[in-house]
Motif scaffolding. Structure first.
Motif, mmCIF file in Angstrom:
data_model
loop_
_atom_site.group_PDB
_atom_site.id
_atom_site.type_symbol
_atom_site.label_atom_id
_atom_site.label_comp_id
_atom_site.label_asym_id
_atom_site.label_seq_id
_atom_site.Cartn_x
_atom_site.Cartn_y
_atom_site.Cartn_z
ATOM 1 N N PRO A 1 0.821 -1.227 0.000
ATOM 2 C CA PRO A 1 0.000 0.000 0.000
ATOM 3 C C PRO A 1 0.852 1.274 0.000
ATOM 4 O O PRO A 1 0.478 2.257 -0.630
ATOM 5 C CB PRO A 1 -0.803 -0.121 1.294
ATOM 6 C CG PRO A 1 -0.839 -1.580 1.584
ATOM 7 C CD PRO A 1 0.452 -2.137 1.079
ATOM 8 N N SER A 2 2.016 1.236 0.667
ATOM 9 C CA SER A 2 2.803 2.464 0.729
ATOM 10 C C SER A 2 3.361 2.818 -0.645
ATOM 11 O O SER A 2 3.465 3.997 -1.000
ATOM 12 C CB SER A 2 3.938 2.334 1.739
ATOM 13 O OG SER A 2 4.859 1.367 1.313
ATOM 14 N N HIS A 3 3.701 1.794 -1.467
ATOM 15 C CA HIS A 3 4.147 2.083 -2.837
ATOM 16 C C HIS A 3 3.019 2.726 -3.635
ATOM 17 O O HIS A 3 3.242 3.675 -4.391
ATOM 18 C CB HIS A 3 4.606 0.804 -3.534
ATOM 19 C CG HIS A 3 5.876 0.264 -2.982
ATOM 20 N ND1 HIS A 3 6.545 -0.804 -3.537
ATOM 21 C CD2 HIS A 3 6.605 0.636 -1.910
ATOM 22 C CE1 HIS A 3 7.625 -1.064 -2.827
ATOM 23 N NE2 HIS A 3 7.671 -0.208 -1.831
ATOM 24 N N GLY A 4 1.808 2.162 -3.474
ATOM 25 C CA GLY A 4 0.648 2.750 -4.146
ATOM 26 C C GLY A 4 0.455 4.200 -3.735
ATOM 27 O O GLY A 4 0.182 5.061 -4.577
ATOM 28 N N GLN A 5 0.613 4.466 -2.436
ATOM 29 C CA GLN A 5 0.497 5.838 -1.944
ATOM 30 C C GLN A 5 1.528 6.739 -2.624
ATOM 31 O O GLN A 5 1.230 7.857 -3.035
ATOM 32 C CB GLN A 5 0.702 5.878 -0.422
ATOM 33 C CG GLN A 5 -0.409 5.230 0.370
ATOM 34 C CD GLN A 5 -1.640 6.097 0.450
ATOM 35 O OE1 GLN A 5 -1.565 7.309 0.304
ATOM 36 N NE2 GLN A 5 -2.800 5.480 0.652
ATOM 37 N N HIS A 6 2.775 6.233 -2.749
ATOM 38 C CA HIS A 6 3.827 7.043 -3.381
ATOM 39 C C HIS A 6 3.438 7.386 -4.811
ATOM 40 O O HIS A 6 3.582 8.532 -5.245
ATOM 41 C CB HIS A 6 5.164 6.298 -3.361
ATOM 42 C CG HIS A 6 5.733 6.152 -1.996
ATOM 43 N ND1 HIS A 6 6.940 5.539 -1.741
ATOM 44 C CD2 HIS A 6 5.257 6.536 -0.796
ATOM 45 C CE1 HIS A 6 7.176 5.560 -0.440
ATOM 46 N NE2 HIS A 6 6.171 6.145 0.144
ATOM 47 N N TRP A 7 2.944 6.376 -5.558
ATOM 48 C CA TRP A 7 2.537 6.614 -6.942
ATOM 49 C C TRP A 7 1.407 7.628 -7.014
ATOM 50 O O TRP A 7 1.448 8.573 -7.817
ATOM 51 C CB TRP A 7 2.094 5.298 -7.591
ATOM 52 C CG TRP A 7 3.231 4.504 -8.119
ATOM 53 C CD1 TRP A 7 3.735 3.353 -7.583
ATOM 54 C CD2 TRP A 7 4.016 4.792 -9.273
ATOM 55 N NE1 TRP A 7 4.799 2.928 -8.328
ATOM 56 C CE2 TRP A 7 4.987 3.789 -9.377
ATOM 57 C CE3 TRP A 7 3.991 5.824 -10.220
ATOM 58 C CZ2 TRP A 7 5.931 3.763 -10.394
ATOM 59 C CZ3 TRP A 7 4.930 5.799 -11.228
ATOM 60 C CH2 TRP A 7 5.877 4.785 -11.305
ATOM 61 N N GLY A 8 0.404 7.408 -6.171
ATOM 62 C CA GLY A 8 -0.749 8.304 -6.198
ATOM 63 C C GLY A 8 -0.364 9.735 -5.892
ATOM 64 O O GLY A 8 -0.746 10.667 -6.606
ATOM 65 N N ILE A 9 0.451 9.901 -4.833
ATOM 66 C CA ILE A 9 0.841 11.256 -4.435
ATOM 67 C C ILE A 9 1.671 11.906 -5.536
ATOM 68 O O ILE A 9 1.485 13.075 -5.876
ATOM 69 C CB ILE A 9 1.598 11.209 -3.090
ATOM 70 C CG1 ILE A 9 0.618 10.851 -1.964
ATOM 71 C CG2 ILE A 9 2.278 12.526 -2.807
ATOM 72 C CD1 ILE A 9 1.252 10.656 -0.617
ATOM 73 N N LEU A 10 2.585 11.120 -6.130
ATOM 74 C CA LEU A 10 3.403 11.652 -7.226
ATOM 75 C C LEU A 10 2.525 12.165 -8.355
ATOM 76 O O LEU A 10 2.723 13.282 -8.866
ATOM 77 C CB LEU A 10 4.338 10.559 -7.738
ATOM 78 C CG LEU A 10 5.379 10.989 -8.761
ATOM 79 C CD1 LEU A 10 6.546 11.636 -8.061
ATOM 80 C CD2 LEU A 10 5.848 9.822 -9.600
ATOM 81 N N LEU A 11 1.503 11.362 -8.729
ATOM 82 C CA LEU A 11 0.662 11.731 -9.877
ATOM 83 C C LEU A 11 -0.229 12.932 -9.569
ATOM 84 O O LEU A 11 -0.347 13.846 -10.388
ATOM 85 C CB LEU A 11 -0.194 10.530 -10.299
ATOM 86 C CG LEU A 11 0.574 9.441 -11.032
ATOM 87 C CD1 LEU A 11 -0.308 8.223 -11.239
ATOM 88 C CD2 LEU A 11 1.087 9.950 -12.368
ATOM 89 N N VAL A 12 -0.858 12.946 -8.387
ATOM 90 C CA VAL A 12 -1.754 14.073 -8.124
ATOM 91 C C VAL A 12 -0.949 15.356 -7.946
ATOM 92 O O VAL A 12 -1.372 16.426 -8.379
ATOM 93 C CB VAL A 12 -2.684 13.827 -6.909
ATOM 94 C CG1 VAL A 12 -3.527 12.605 -7.122
ATOM 95 C CG2 VAL A 12 -1.925 13.764 -5.619
ATOM 96 N N GLU A 13 0.243 15.255 -7.337
ATOM 97 C CA GLU A 13 1.081 16.452 -7.209
ATOM 98 C C GLU A 13 1.489 16.952 -8.588
ATOM 99 O O GLU A 13 1.569 18.156 -8.834
ATOM 100 C CB GLU A 13 2.336 16.158 -6.376
ATOM 101 C CG GLU A 13 2.058 15.935 -4.909
ATOM 102 C CD GLU A 13 2.075 17.223 -4.102
ATOM 103 O OE1 GLU A 13 1.940 18.308 -4.704
ATOM 104 O OE2 GLU A 13 2.208 17.135 -2.877
ATOM 105 N N LEU A 14 1.750 16.015 -9.505
ATOM 106 C CA LEU A 14 2.085 16.407 -10.877
ATOM 107 C C LEU A 14 0.904 17.132 -11.507
ATOM 108 O O LEU A 14 1.079 18.159 -12.189
ATOM 109 C CB LEU A 14 2.468 15.176 -11.687
ATOM 110 C CG LEU A 14 3.028 15.429 -13.077
ATOM 111 C CD1 LEU A 14 4.328 16.206 -12.975
ATOM 112 C CD2 LEU A 14 3.256 14.131 -13.822
ATOM 113 N N GLY A 15 -0.308 16.601 -11.262
ATOM 114 C CA GLY A 15 -1.497 17.274 -11.778
ATOM 115 C C GLY A 15 -1.612 18.689 -11.257
ATOM 116 O O GLY A 15 -1.861 19.633 -12.021
ATOM 117 N N VAL A 16 -1.411 18.846 -9.936
ATOM 118 C CA VAL A 16 -1.471 20.182 -9.339
ATOM 119 C C VAL A 16 -0.428 21.086 -9.998
ATOM 120 O O VAL A 16 -0.725 22.222 -10.394
ATOM 121 C CB VAL A 16 -1.230 20.090 -7.811
ATOM 122 C CG1 VAL A 16 -1.105 21.479 -7.229
ATOM 123 C CG2 VAL A 16 -2.342 19.338 -7.131
ATOM 124 N N GLY A 17 0.791 20.572 -10.136
ATOM 125 C CA GLY A 17 1.869 21.385 -10.713
ATOM 126 C C GLY A 17 1.549 21.832 -12.125
ATOM 127 O O GLY A 17 1.768 22.993 -12.484
#
Lengths: 185, 147
Positions: free
Chosen positions: B105-121
């Motif tokens: 789950p923590s890897h999934g969290q890393h992926w998710g956070i990376l992608l949504v932060e990219l969206g925000v950026g």
């Protein structure tokens, strides 16, 4: 001890900057001073250990808004219009609001108090979960993007909407003016 | 046209690359240090805005054309919301990043956070540059002597 002096010094500089902004007529100076104001706020946030907020304030408040304000005065006017009537009413409103806010702080817990209500409910869970469940060192990122992902999606939508709104307003006017120019020609 | 401000032009040319690099650092190192999509987006936009200020709006629009900027404004939000939709299609809750790596789950969290932060950026970069273009593209142009 030294931190208290730094914070008092920063607050004093903030107040001086605010007075200078009120007193200056030249809008170029006002824009620059508001940039200084933002930078001082960012320093205060650093002193309060809120580095993520400080980063945003420095980038958005001192950086982008200054540029956009300069863009605005380039389109409008470079000096402030003097108001002919000087009424004491705004000063009284500000004074009462300020007094109410200061009165409100009397009931607030001390800064950084671990027993404060805000630190009791979810904060311990988030602090622990950030390292154990999500394995990310920066708790701010975990809360922003994961625990409070809905909020951040909403914020992104707000930025999107605001951008579209400004674009509609500005580009619409530009086209109208261009049309008028062509009619004149 | 811009035969003056030699020092500004040289310094800007040197800085733009460094500013962009810093934006990427803030974007992708947000897991460990202050920063994230909002700050990185603004810094990335600043790189284009400073280029536009010093070299003129036309040059900046050649590098980063307005149609692309406007697409990016929407793309970021779509990316963010799309991450949520994908996690739903995988049978989890909306924006539950555990979906991307059920065994870790923590890897999934890393992926998710990376992608949504990219969206925000992406959205923040697009909005900031678009607003700057909208302001700078309007008459009357400010003469240097007026400052």
């Amino acid at each position: 001890m030294i931190e208290t002096f730094i914070e008092i010094g920063l607050f004093a500089m903030l107040v001086f900057t605010a007075f200078a902004i009120v007193k200056t007529d030249r809008l170029f100076a006002v824009v620059m001073l508001s940039g200084v104001f933002s930078l001082l706020s960012a320093l205060l946030f650093v002193a309060l250990d809120a580095v993520d907020v400080a980063f945003t304030e420095a980038a958005v408040g001192a950086g982008i808004s200054t540029v956009l304000m300069l863009g605005t005065i380039a389109l409008t006017s470079r000096t402030e219009k003097k108001s002919s009537i000087s009424s004491p009413l705004p000063f009284i409103v500000v004074l009462i609001t300020g007094a109410a806010l200061v009165y409100g702080t009397i009931d607030m817990p001390n800064f950084g108090d671990p027993m404060a209500p805000a630190q009791q409910h979810l904060a311990p869970e988030f602090l622990q979960g950030s390292l154990e469940d999500v394995e990310i060192a920066n708790v701010v990122t975990t809360i922003l993007a994961s625990y409070r992902g809905y909020d951040t999606l909403g914020e992104t939508a707000v930025v999107f909407t605001a951008g579209i709104g400004v674009l509609l307003l500005l580009s619409g006017l530009g086209r109208r003016r261009k049309d008028e120019d062509e009619e004149d020609a | 046209m811009h035969h003056h401000h030699l020092i500004l032009r040289v310094v800007t040319k040197m800085l733009v690359g460094a500013i962009m690099l810093f934006a990427f650092y803030v974007q992708f190192h947000g897991d460990f240090s202050p920063g994230g999509g909002f700050q990185a987006g603004v810094i990335m936009a600043v790189a284009f805005i400073i280029y536009g200020i010093v070299f003129g709006l036309d040059k900046a629009e050649q590098v980063f054309p307005p149609w692309l900027v406007h697409k990016l404004v929407a793309l970021g939000v779509l990316l963010y919301a799309g991450v949520g939709v994908v996690s739903m299609l995988l049978g989890y809750n909306y924006l539950d990043y555990d979906a991307f790596s059920p065994h870790h789950p923590s890897h999934g969290q890393h992926w998710g956070i990376l992608l949504v932060e990219l969206g925000v950026g992406i959205t923040v970069t697009g909005v900031m540059v678009a607003i700057y273009y909208a302001f700078a593209g309007r008459p009357p142009p400010m003469k240097d002597e007026d400052w």
